[in-house]
Write a protein that holds these residues in place. Structure first.
Motif, PDB file in Angstrom:
ATOM      1  N   ASN A 190     -30.280 -25.561  21.399  1.00  0.00           N
ATOM      2  CA  ASN A 190     -29.112 -25.015  21.287  1.00  0.00           C
ATOM      3  C   ASN A 190     -27.928 -26.099  21.225  1.00  0.00           C
ATOM      4  N   ARG A 191     -28.652 -27.468  21.243  1.00  0.00           N
ATOM      5  CA  ARG A 191     -27.621 -28.422  20.953  1.00  0.00           C
ATOM      6  C   ARG A 191     -26.925 -28.816  19.385  1.00  0.00           C
ATOM      7  N   LEU A 192     -28.505 -28.474  18.914  1.00  0.00           N
ATOM      8  CA  LEU A 192     -28.206 -28.205  17.395  1.00  0.00           C
ATOM      9  C   LEU A 192     -27.882 -26.900  16.447  1.00  0.00           C
ATOM     10  N   ARG A 193     -27.900 -26.201  17.265  1.00  0.00           N
ATOM     11  CA  ARG A 193     -26.722 -24.889  17.042  1.00  0.00           C
ATOM     12  C   ARG A 193     -25.547 -25.045  16.835  1.00  0.00           C
ATOM     13  N   GLY A 194     -25.274 -25.252  17.886  1.00  0.00           N
ATOM     14  CA  GLY A 194     -23.763 -25.561  18.812  1.00  0.00           C
ATOM     15  C   GLY A 194     -23.099 -26.667  17.683  1.00  0.00           C
ATOM     16  N   GLU A 195     -23.695 -27.518  17.020  1.00  0.00           N
ATOM     17  CA  GLU A 195     -22.913 -28.426  16.144  1.00  0.00           C
ATOM     18  C   GLU A 195     -23.182 -28.220  15.553  1.00  0.00           C
ATOM     19  N   LEU A 196     -23.766 -27.014  14.437  1.00  0.00           N
ATOM     20  CA  LEU A 196     -23.266 -26.763  13.318  1.00  0.00           C
ATOM     21  C   LEU A 196     -22.343 -25.760  12.912  1.00  0.00           C
ATOM     22  N   VAL A 197     -22.101 -25.070  14.559  1.00  0.00           N
ATOM     23  CA  VAL A 197     -20.584 -24.364  14.711  1.00  0.00           C
ATOM     24  C   VAL A 197     -19.561 -24.229  14.570  1.00  0.00           C
ATOM     25  N   GLU A 198     -19.979 -25.834  14.759  1.00  0.00           N
ATOM     26  CA  GLU A 198     -18.895 -27.027  14.303  1.00  0.00           C
ATOM     27  C   GLU A 198     -18.038 -26.756  12.604  1.00  0.00           C
ATOM     28  N   PHE A 199     -19.136 -26.733  11.655  1.00  0.00           N
ATOM     29  CA  PHE A 199     -18.814 -26.637  10.219  1.00  0.00           C
ATOM     30  C   PHE A 199     -19.114 -25.265   9.786  1.00  0.00           C
ATOM     31  N   GLY A 200     -19.099 -24.754  10.776  1.00  0.00           N
ATOM     32  CA  GLY A 200     -18.627 -22.734  10.281  1.00  0.00           C
ATOM     33  C   GLY A 200     -19.840 -22.224   9.868  1.00  0.00           C
ATOM     34  N   VAL A 201     -21.657 -23.152  10.874  1.00  0.00           N
ATOM     35  CA  VAL A 201     -22.685 -22.864  10.551  1.00  0.00           C
ATOM     36  C   VAL A 201     -22.968 -21.704  11.534  1.00  0.00           C
ATOM     37  N   PHE A 202     -23.149 -20.649  11.302  1.00  0.00           N
ATOM     38  CA  PHE A 202     -23.450 -19.578  12.350  1.00  0.00           C
ATOM     39  C   PHE A 202     -25.162 -19.052  12.229  1.00  0.00           C
ATOM     40  N   ARG A 257     -33.010 -35.424  11.947  1.00  0.00           N
ATOM     41  CA  ARG A 257     -33.934 -36.502  12.982  1.00  0.00           C
ATOM     42  C   ARG A 257     -33.849 -35.289  14.053  1.00  0.00           C
ATOM     43  N   GLY A 258     -33.089 -34.911  14.779  1.00  0.00           N
ATOM     44  CA  GLY A 258     -33.038 -33.462  15.312  1.00  0.00           C
ATOM     45  C   GLY A 258     -34.752 -32.650  15.187  1.00  0.00           C
ATOM     46  N   TRP A 259     -34.301 -32.335  13.848  1.00  0.00           N
ATOM     47  CA  TRP A 259     -35.530 -31.042  13.752  1.00  0.00           C
ATOM     48  C   TRP A 259     -36.248 -31.906  13.694  1.00  0.00           C
ATOM     49  N   GLU A 260     -37.090 -32.842  12.816  1.00  0.00           N
ATOM     50  CA  GLU A 260     -37.765 -34.458  13.577  1.00  0.00           C
ATOM     51  C   GLU A 260     -38.694 -34.199  15.278  1.00  0.00           C
ATOM     52  N   HIS A 261     -37.223 -33.890  15.846  1.00  0.00           N
ATOM     53  CA  HIS A 261     -38.080 -34.410  17.251  1.00  0.00           C
ATOM     54  C   HIS A 261     -38.311 -32.876  18.154  1.00  0.00           C
ATOM     55  N   ALA A 313     -36.344 -20.856  11.480  1.00  0.00           N
ATOM     56  CA  ALA A 313     -36.437 -19.845   9.957  1.00  0.00           C
ATOM     57  C   ALA A 313     -35.059 -20.253   8.854  1.00  0.00           C
ATOM     58  N   HIS A 314     -33.621 -20.835   9.692  1.00  0.00           N
ATOM     59  CA  HIS A 314     -32.643 -20.561   9.019  1.00  0.00           C
ATOM     60  C   HIS A 314     -31.655 -22.431   8.921  1.00  0.00           C
ATOM     61  N   PHE A 315     -32.351 -23.090   9.703  1.00  0.00           N
ATOM     62  CA  PHE A 315     -32.420 -24.123  10.170  1.00  0.00           C
ATOM     63  C   PHE A 315     -31.805 -25.132   8.975  1.00  0.00           C
ATOM     64  N   ILE A 316     -33.198 -25.186   8.140  1.00  0.00           N
ATOM     65  CA  ILE A 316     -33.386 -25.964   6.834  1.00  0.00           C
ATOM     66  C   ILE A 316     -32.148 -25.383   5.734  1.00  0.00           C
ATOM     67  N   GLU A 317     -32.215 -24.304   5.239  1.00  0.00           N
ATOM     68  CA  GLU A 317     -31.969 -23.619   4.292  1.00  0.00           C
ATOM     69  C   GLU A 317     -30.148 -24.276   4.445  1.00  0.00           C
ATOM     70  N   SER A 318     -29.863 -24.098   6.039  1.00  0.00           N
ATOM     71  CA  SER A 318     -28.276 -24.141   6.355  1.00  0.00           C
ATOM     72  C   SER A 318     -28.491 -25.512   5.620  1.00  0.00           C
ATOM     73  N   LEU A 319     -28.772 -26.819   6.085  1.00  0.00           N
ATOM     74  CA  LEU A 319     -28.800 -28.439   6.247  1.00  0.00           C
ATOM     75  C   LEU A 319     -28.377 -28.438   5.191  1.00  0.00           C
ATOM     76  N   GLU A 320     -28.872 -27.365   3.621  1.00  0.00           N
ATOM     77  CA  GLU A 320     -29.028 -28.461   2.429  1.00  0.00           C
ATOM     78  C   GLU A 320     -28.242 -26.945   1.729  1.00  0.00           C
ATOM     79  N   ASP A 321     -27.302 -26.339   1.815  1.00  0.00           N
ATOM     80  CA  ASP A 321     -26.045 -25.607   1.762  1.00  0.00           C
ATOM     81  C   ASP A 321     -25.191 -26.487   1.750  1.00  0.00           C
ATOM     82  N   GLY A 322     -24.658 -27.125  -0.142  1.00  0.00           N
ATOM     83  CA  GLY A 322     -23.731 -27.523   0.453  1.00  0.00           C
ATOM     84  C   GLY A 322     -22.005 -27.616   0.074  1.00  0.00           C
TER      85      GLY A 322
END
Length: 353
Positions: free
Chosen positions: A141-153, A186-190, A163-172
């Motif tokens: 929930n924390r990682l999803r909420g942080e991505l929302v702040e940058f327009g990644v839903f 680092r959150g993903w590794e955790h 399934a979608h986290f790494i893809e969203s993280l690599e989106d330039g």
């Protein structure tokens, strides 16, 4: 000093309060001793009844005191509280120890069974696993909420998140800079570490079930898997301390609250008293049993289907969880095996004079 027949103990981390009475209910001892001298004091005391609240370290001290020859009784805190002088407005260690001692002397008081070291070892696995699951949910929930702040839903659900986290993280095209991306990585590794921790706990629980005959018989119940079977066997211990299945279900908190008076019975929602973890697992198992009932033809499944048609989904879940609790008692207390087509036999009423 008169012989102590019953001692109330208010446990604490460092300073433990004692309240002892003799056979005439006269106060013989009222003192506080350090944790280091606790067992030494009881080792020099003739065997007596020792009462403690069922709290942290109570089962450990209970095993140690039993080894010294004392009779140990653990009391749920809510059952000892009404005997405290001053009620809920006045509370200290001396009054707590006195209330525990008084409650233990009541003839119809209910007590908590002292758990063995083996039981607590297995329950430790369950607590570590449950804490890791809660931490994983909070992290997602924390990682999803942080991505929302940058327009990644990202879609709901932990599988969809993976399934979608790494893809969203690599989106330039996002506004994430290098430091932010590193923090999210680092959150993903955790998250992966928590997945491994949970998988390890699941493997250890499965190993416990494999070598426990009671847990294997419990797993035969529709909707109950290794996690629930292991938790039930380790939490309950000796189910024979319960008089019947209804008493066991009441201990788990799956029976309705009562507000009855004047001969009129008023039933409300379930009490939710008792072990929250085991009750939660039973409701998850009930959900599985209700969903599978449509595909089965045994007597229990037909009852579930008919009940759902009459009272709806949620009330059926409560009823099935309650029935599962009673079935668990029969399996653990009587050594019976689960039979979904079992038909209870009732004794015929006596006839004639």
């Amino acid at each position: 000093m008169e012989k102590i027949t019953r001692t109330g103990v208010d446990l604490a981390k460092n300073l433990i309060q004692l309240h002892g009475v003799d056979s005439m209910e006269r106060v013989v001892v009222r003192k506080a001793i350090s944790r280091q001298k606790f067992l030494e004091w009881f080792a020099n005391l003739e065997p007596c009844l020792v009462a403690m609240e069922a709290c942290s370290a109570a089962h450990y001290w209970g095993r140690k005191l039993r080894a010294l020859g004392h009779e140990v009784r653990l009391i749920a805190p809510q059952l000892a509280a009404p005997y405290r002088k001053g009620g809920k407005h006045v509370k200290n260690d001396r009054l707590d120890a006195e209330a525990i001692c008084e409650a233990a002397g009541r003839p119809h008081m209910r007590f908590v069974a002292v758990k063995t070291a083996d039981q607590q070892n297995v329950l430790l696995l369950h607590r570590i696993r449950n804490g890791s699951v809660e931490e994983r949910t909070a992290l997602v929930n924390r990682l999803r909420g942080e991505l929302v702040e940058f327009g990644v839903f990202l879609p709901q659900g932990i599988d969809a998140f993976r399934a979608h986290f790494i893809e969203s993280l690599e989106d330039g095209t996002t506004e994430l800079n290098g430091v932010a991306r590193t923090a999210l990585e680092r959150g993903w590794e955790h998250l992966e570490a928590l997945d491994q921790q949970i998988a390890w706990c699941d493997a250890q629980v499965a190993m416990h079930v494999k070598h426990d005959s009671n847990a294997q018989r419990v797993m035969a119940v529709i909707g109950i898997g290794p996690l629930t079977a292991s938790a039930a066997v380790s939490t309950v211990g000796d189910a024979r301390v319960f008089k019947n299945g209804r008493q066991f279900a009441a201990w788990l908190g799956t029976v309705p609250k009562q507000a009855s008076s004047g001969g009129k019975t008023r039933l409300g929602r379930i009490t939710k008293q008792g072990n929250t973890y085991l009750r939660t697992l039973l409701f998850q198992g009930a959900r599985s049993a209700v969903m599978a009932a449509q595909r089965r033809t045994d007597r229990l499944s037909r009852w579930i289907v008919g009940l759902q048609a009459r009272v709806g989904w949620y009330r059926t879940l409560v009823a099935v969880a309650n029935k599962h609790a009673r079935i668990l008692w029969a399996i653990l207390a009587k050594g019976e095996r689960f039979d979904p087509s079992y038909v209870p036999t009732r004794a015929a009423p006596p006839t004639g004079p």
